[in-house]
Scaffold this motif. Structure first.
Motif, short mmCIF file in Angstrom:
data_model
loop_
_atom_site.label_atom_id
_atom_site.label_comp_id
_atom_site.label_asym_id
_atom_site.label_seq_id
_atom_site.Cartn_x
_atom_site.Cartn_y
_atom_site.Cartn_z
N PRO C 110 -3.46 48.35 13.19
CA PRO C 110 -3.96 49.45 12.35
C PRO C 110 -3.40 49.43 10.93
CG PRO C 110 -3.44 50.25 14.55
CD PRO C 110 -2.94 48.84 14.49
N ALA C 111 -2.09 49.22 10.82
CA ALA C 111 -1.51 49.24 9.46
C ALA C 111 -2.03 48.10 8.62
CB ALA C 111 0.02 49.18 9.55
N GLU C 114 -5.53 48.92 7.54
CA GLU C 114 -5.53 49.92 6.47
C GLU C 114 -5.18 49.27 5.13
OE1 GLU C 114 -3.92 54.39 6.20
OE2 GLU C 114 -2.29 52.92 6.19
N TRP C 115 -4.17 48.44 5.15
CA TRP C 115 -3.80 47.77 3.89
C TRP C 115 -4.94 46.89 3.39
CZ3 TRP C 115 -3.48 42.78 2.16
CH2 TRP C 115 -2.91 42.61 0.89
N LEU C 117 -8.12 47.19 3.89
CA LEU C 117 -9.18 48.03 3.34
C LEU C 117 -8.78 48.55 1.97
CD1 LEU C 117 -11.88 49.55 3.65
CD2 LEU C 117 -10.60 51.40 4.75
N GLY C 118 -7.56 49.05 1.87
CA GLY C 118 -7.09 49.56 0.58
C GLY C 118 -7.08 48.47 -0.48
N LEU C 172 -12.93 50.35 10.57
CA LEU C 172 -12.73 50.99 9.27
C LEU C 172 -13.85 50.64 8.29
CD1 LEU C 172 -8.88 50.51 8.67
CD2 LEU C 172 -10.06 52.16 10.13
N ARG C 293 3.94 43.61 3.33
CA ARG C 293 4.07 45.02 3.65
C ARG C 293 2.86 45.56 4.41
NH1 ARG C 293 3.20 47.79 -0.29
NH2 ARG C 293 4.41 49.64 0.19
N ALA C 294 1.91 44.70 4.75
CA ALA C 294 0.67 45.20 5.35
C ALA C 294 0.91 45.82 6.72
CB ALA C 294 -0.35 44.06 5.45
N GLY C 295 1.77 45.18 7.51
CA GLY C 295 1.92 45.67 8.89
C GLY C 295 3.13 46.53 9.16
N GLY C 296 4.26 46.18 8.54
CA GLY C 296 5.53 46.76 9.00
C GLY C 296 5.87 48.11 8.42
N ILE C 297 5.00 49.07 8.60
CA ILE C 297 5.30 50.42 8.11
C ILE C 297 5.93 51.23 9.24
CG2 ILE C 297 3.41 50.31 6.47
CD1 ILE C 297 1.81 52.20 8.27
N PRO C 298 6.59 52.31 8.91
CA PRO C 298 7.23 53.10 9.97
C PRO C 298 6.29 53.46 11.12
CG PRO C 298 8.00 53.85 7.81
CD PRO C 298 6.93 52.82 7.57
N ASP C 299 5.05 53.81 10.81
CA ASP C 299 4.11 54.15 11.88
C ASP C 299 3.90 53.00 12.86
OD1 ASP C 299 3.72 56.66 10.91
OD2 ASP C 299 1.55 56.46 10.62
N TYR C 301 6.11 50.75 13.73
CA TYR C 301 7.27 50.68 14.63
C TYR C 301 7.28 51.84 15.61
CZ TYR C 301 8.65 46.73 11.86
OH TYR C 301 8.65 45.49 11.28
N ILE D 121 -5.22 55.37 0.09
CA ILE D 121 -4.46 54.27 0.69
C ILE D 121 -3.49 53.70 -0.34
CG2 ILE D 121 -4.62 51.97 1.73
CD1 ILE D 121 -7.36 52.77 2.87
N ARG D 125 0.24 53.87 0.77
CA ARG D 125 0.83 52.58 1.13
C ARG D 125 1.53 51.91 -0.04
NH1 ARG D 125 -1.06 50.20 5.77
NH2 ARG D 125 0.64 48.78 5.28
N ASN D 146 8.75 49.30 2.88
CA ASN D 146 7.78 50.28 3.39
C ASN D 146 8.41 51.60 3.78
OD1 ASN D 146 5.18 49.15 3.29
ND2 ASN D 146 5.63 47.81 5.03
N PHE D 153 -3.91 56.88 9.56
CA PHE D 153 -4.16 56.95 11.00
C PHE D 153 -3.49 58.20 11.58
CE2 PHE D 153 -5.28 52.50 10.53
CZ PHE D 153 -6.33 52.37 11.43
#
Lengths: 338, 338, 338, 338
Positions: C110-111, C114-115, C117-118, C172, C293-299, C301, D121, D125, D146, D153
């Motif tokens: 998901p992260a 989202e990145w 798409l952004g 998305l 930074r696309a995937g490793g956001i707090p959400d 984890y 976003i 982000r 991040n 989401f």
């Protein structure tokens, strides 16, 4: 009570339970003075004449000519609670004066769409038929009982007419991922494409559709446009669902073809209702009958009551209505009751 | 023909038309040598023994013990074409050896879901019933004929079991915007929430649902878990659809309550099939019967054929299968045929 | 504490906050005894050896050869908390023994989507660029500032790779009603069609796409498959988003073309990370940089922590996991870390 | 050329390329005689006077008082190609005469929604920010980069205003499965519920939203309603996107709070445009600037051209328009340009 709005309720042939299901009556009482006429027939002229100058909203088909409209100085909206457009209401003049002319027609859409879907699955999968066979001890199981079963999944679907009924039906069909062709001569093909359906000629829709939903309203232009010749173009063994009005089709020709198993058929509406007790169509085989039950379920009347209350609350706040449908003058003229 | 893959086709009780509908046979012939056994019963042992060492894929329920599996050195996949897990196939050992164990079970999901939806609309809206009344000259029109009509729109819906059938049904229900509660003791509540349904206890689902879909498979744990006591918790006048297996419910108690109009009922499966010709349930009123017809329509068998061909093409390229379901060893053991 | 399950937590290089964000630690403590090793590096062998026989679940990349696996008699699952498949874990043997091998890879989907798409909207609509122009006093307004603005609505979109990232991205994109082509040599074209995307050759996807998402993982087969020649096939002025791994592309050639404005580019990953401080790419114009930074956001984890807890709860009840992804032996071998 | 319809094109300040992008001009030429005035400013009065009696449709903001309208006997529609309602056109009288008053406002919705999503976003982000850090050699990777990244989401989202912009944005947000609260005092809460959003007070929407989209139009009632006090209610570190009109907010107070990092901000519109070259806001940190670029992209003008052609074709066939928005007299009065 000074300053409280006044609503004139004159809904014949709708009766109280059709108009005020649920808590809607209480919601209206909170914002307006209601003057209701529930007897059979319409509110007497003398009452109407007396009440008009102080009336903010009319629910029903009260006779409204120019003179009356001119005297209804506070009138903000007329809510038509029947599907038809009556000739004794001057809709154009109402609209010219900036008075909302609203109709509850879309409130019936969900129920009709649900019935159409249920009827389509019924005749495609043989649900009513299988019940009869089981009771007669003639059922077959699994594939042996499913030789002629067809499915909406990935099917070719045709809609004849894309008004309130069609627009309510399409979302119910989407999860089956069908190809949906629409014939509607009042709608621009680019509008239909934006709706995610394929604009189609009538003949093409009749020829190609495994499921064919007849959903057009009756206008001055289209009575009986599905004549015998057109009916002969329907794909062999298609599932045909007549859900709007019998007048759009050559009804005897339709039944004749269903009995001859040219296609499968489910019918909710008839040229004459109630159908005469001895009408021979009651004996017809190979089709599923309903009795003008597609739209008028309790939930539909509840929706009418709620949407009316919602929009009346909006209008009395000086805001535009959001839920009921506004009359389209051009089309209303064409759709008028005979 | 050296190097061409070999597929052993031994699908009893499935017959040829159930396995190779449409162009799938030709697709398989293009990538493999097929050795088929279409007679009633299973392929003779001597044929199996002879063919095994050169077989890449087995379609069917050929007996496979460890010894046979060890000798099938090229075996890459076993495709179970029935819903049941047979005790004479050593699934764990197949999986231990990295051989795919696949089942066509999900291919039936769409058809069962469609039937369940059609049956739900049928008993909610009275489609089969109205047809009978019309033919008997006892129909009522519009609201008079719809006093007890209920609708899926915004309804409280309960699913007992959320396997292939439930997962196929939910998308068809979504456009009605119902509240969907699911009881499935094998699934984590957070998984269900992520699916957009409300995890529910069995009692709560029975109590609250206007529409109740019985879709659980039979396991060693759950036979008859919907006993008379549980059935008494079903909401008055709910629409109950039995779409998976009769063994999950106290069947006589279910029918008794339907006849007493505690709830409405549609039934597709029976404790004994075919139902004996003189079984008194054929006389039961107030329910809609089907005859194990929910899943086994031609489209389902076409889907089986296509998905098998798709996955076999993948596997023979050294890629994982994508369409058929992989056996879940823990659950397969619980789901085994008696 | 007899009978309570034991979980061995050995997640290096993941650290505690990456594994146990939120209340998940408490959920696991409620069902199991956790033995955690948070120091840099892996749990010492002697600890592992001592703990293995009583361990039910391993979280991390603990070395697991056949011998160790044989001694871990209670082991039910190994949860890989990195995206890579390590050569010092014998996945095939784990699976042969019916031990679940799970990966948290889909938690990042998901992260990343989202990145992507952004980033796509950013380079299509010029968001980062416009901010710079405004700060420099060089902005233009309305259409004058939008001469080269392109939009995702109704756009031609290409996905190179349709694994966890692509499957997270497509939903998305759907509301923009794009045409979506997918190139993924591991997936059957009929599977892709069923997903509602158009299977495509690589060249066709490169040629036709106004938006091109590079989302393939690195395998033993595909390193650098997007070479200079392929990059020259990208549609003029397309929006290219590199969101998975730099190794799939000839990275210098990619940047060179972006600087020459052959296409627009957003980049999240690099052949060497961190990028050396003096690397000249930092000066490159006409592209948008991110720093892995696309995937490793707090959400993400948090999702890892929750999904692990969900699946561990399932497994300790004897039920199959539902949330994490199971290793695909065929593909895991191809995807292994170098 | 007798009988061919006549269209008067007087669109200032819109220019030709904004009105007739793509093949739309040719479509109109096929059904009507176009008389266009492309010079700066409006068509001279003498031309208008001469042309009016034979004009079927007017595109633009030609002065239309009662007298002119009465002389335009064939006039069927006036198409406003700006977002504002001009005081020198008598909309009520046009509507009273049954002449369609249409606006292209909804054509801008998709582009504005796309920009709002991209901007959300971006600031959630850190896309623009990360690009700057990378170029400065200060980037951090993965979780270290991040720390403050938030995601749409499952987020709490607030929309201030739910007109064309809000209705275009919501479908783009849906796949993120957010909670969406809407504050719009012109809309009934039950209408909003039916749209699948949560009706909310202004304060509640400000307090609860992680993402806050400011999408209200300016009316006579609401100028500056988002004053300093209201801005102080915005959730700490929320992502605020100003996408409609600067006049709805105390703009200096908004920027002050963004600079103080009370919340994150993306801004597309300004109290004065162009922003003066030396305006100190150009130095402001911690926000992302755009320059009134959200709506006016080439695709939006193409959509205007197409939708106009579609609706003109409908109207000239005697059918109602389907694509452009009809003026709402009550609201148009409130929305008029100052």
């Amino acid at each position: 009570m000074t300053g409280k709005a006044q609503i004139l309720v004159d809904p014949s042939p709708r009766v109280e339970e059709m108009i005020f299901t649920g808590p809607s009556r209480a919601r209206l009482d909170a914002v307006a003075e209601l003057v209701c006429y529930w007897e059979p027939g319409r509110m007497p002229d003398e009452d109407v004449e007396r009440l008009l100058p102080k009336t903010d909203i009319i629910i029903g088909q009260t006779h409204l000519d120019r003179e009356r409209i001119d005297r209804a100085e506070r009138l903000k909206a007329v809510i038509n609670v029947k599907a038809n457009w009556e000739p004794f209401i001057d809709y154009e003049y109402l609209q010219a004066k900036g008075i909302y002319v609203l109709t509850v027609a879309p409130c019936m859409g969900p129920a009709v769409a649900e019935w159409c879907l249920g009827a389509a699955i019924d005749i495609g999968r043989g649900i009513t038929k299988a019940d009869g066979l089981f009771r007669a001890g003639k059922e077959a199981y699994s594939l042996a009982g499913n030789r002629d079963a067809v499915s909406l999944f990935d099917a070719e679907v045709g809609l004849i007419g894309y008004g309130n009924l069609g627009r309510s039906l399409v979302p119910l069909l989407r999860p089956f991922r069908p190809t949906i062709r629409v014939y509607d001569p009042w709608l621009h093909e680019r509008y239909l494409e934006a709706e995610g359906v394929i604009p189609s000629s009538l003949d093409h829709a009749l020829n190609e559709s495994q499921y064919l939903f007849l959903l057009a309203g009756v206008s001055t232009d289209n009575e009986g446009f599905l004549d015998a010749d057109k009916l002969d173009r329907i794909k062999k063994d298609a599932c045909v669902i007549l859900g709007s009005r019998a007048e759009i089709v050559d009804f005897p020709a339709l039944l004749e073809r269903a009995e001859a198993q040219a296609f499968r058929l489910a019918v909710d509406v008839y040229p004459e209702e109630p159908v005469p007790p001895t009408d021979p169509i009651r004996e017809a085989e190979h089709l599923v009958f309903s009795s003008h039950r597609a739209g008028g379920i309790p939930d539909s009347y509840k929706r009418i009551a709620e949407w009316m209350a919602d929009d009346i609350e909006q209008i009395l706040k000086g805001l535009p209505p959001l839920r009921l449908q506004r009359a389209e003058p051009t089309l209303a003229a064409k759709m008028r009751s005979r």
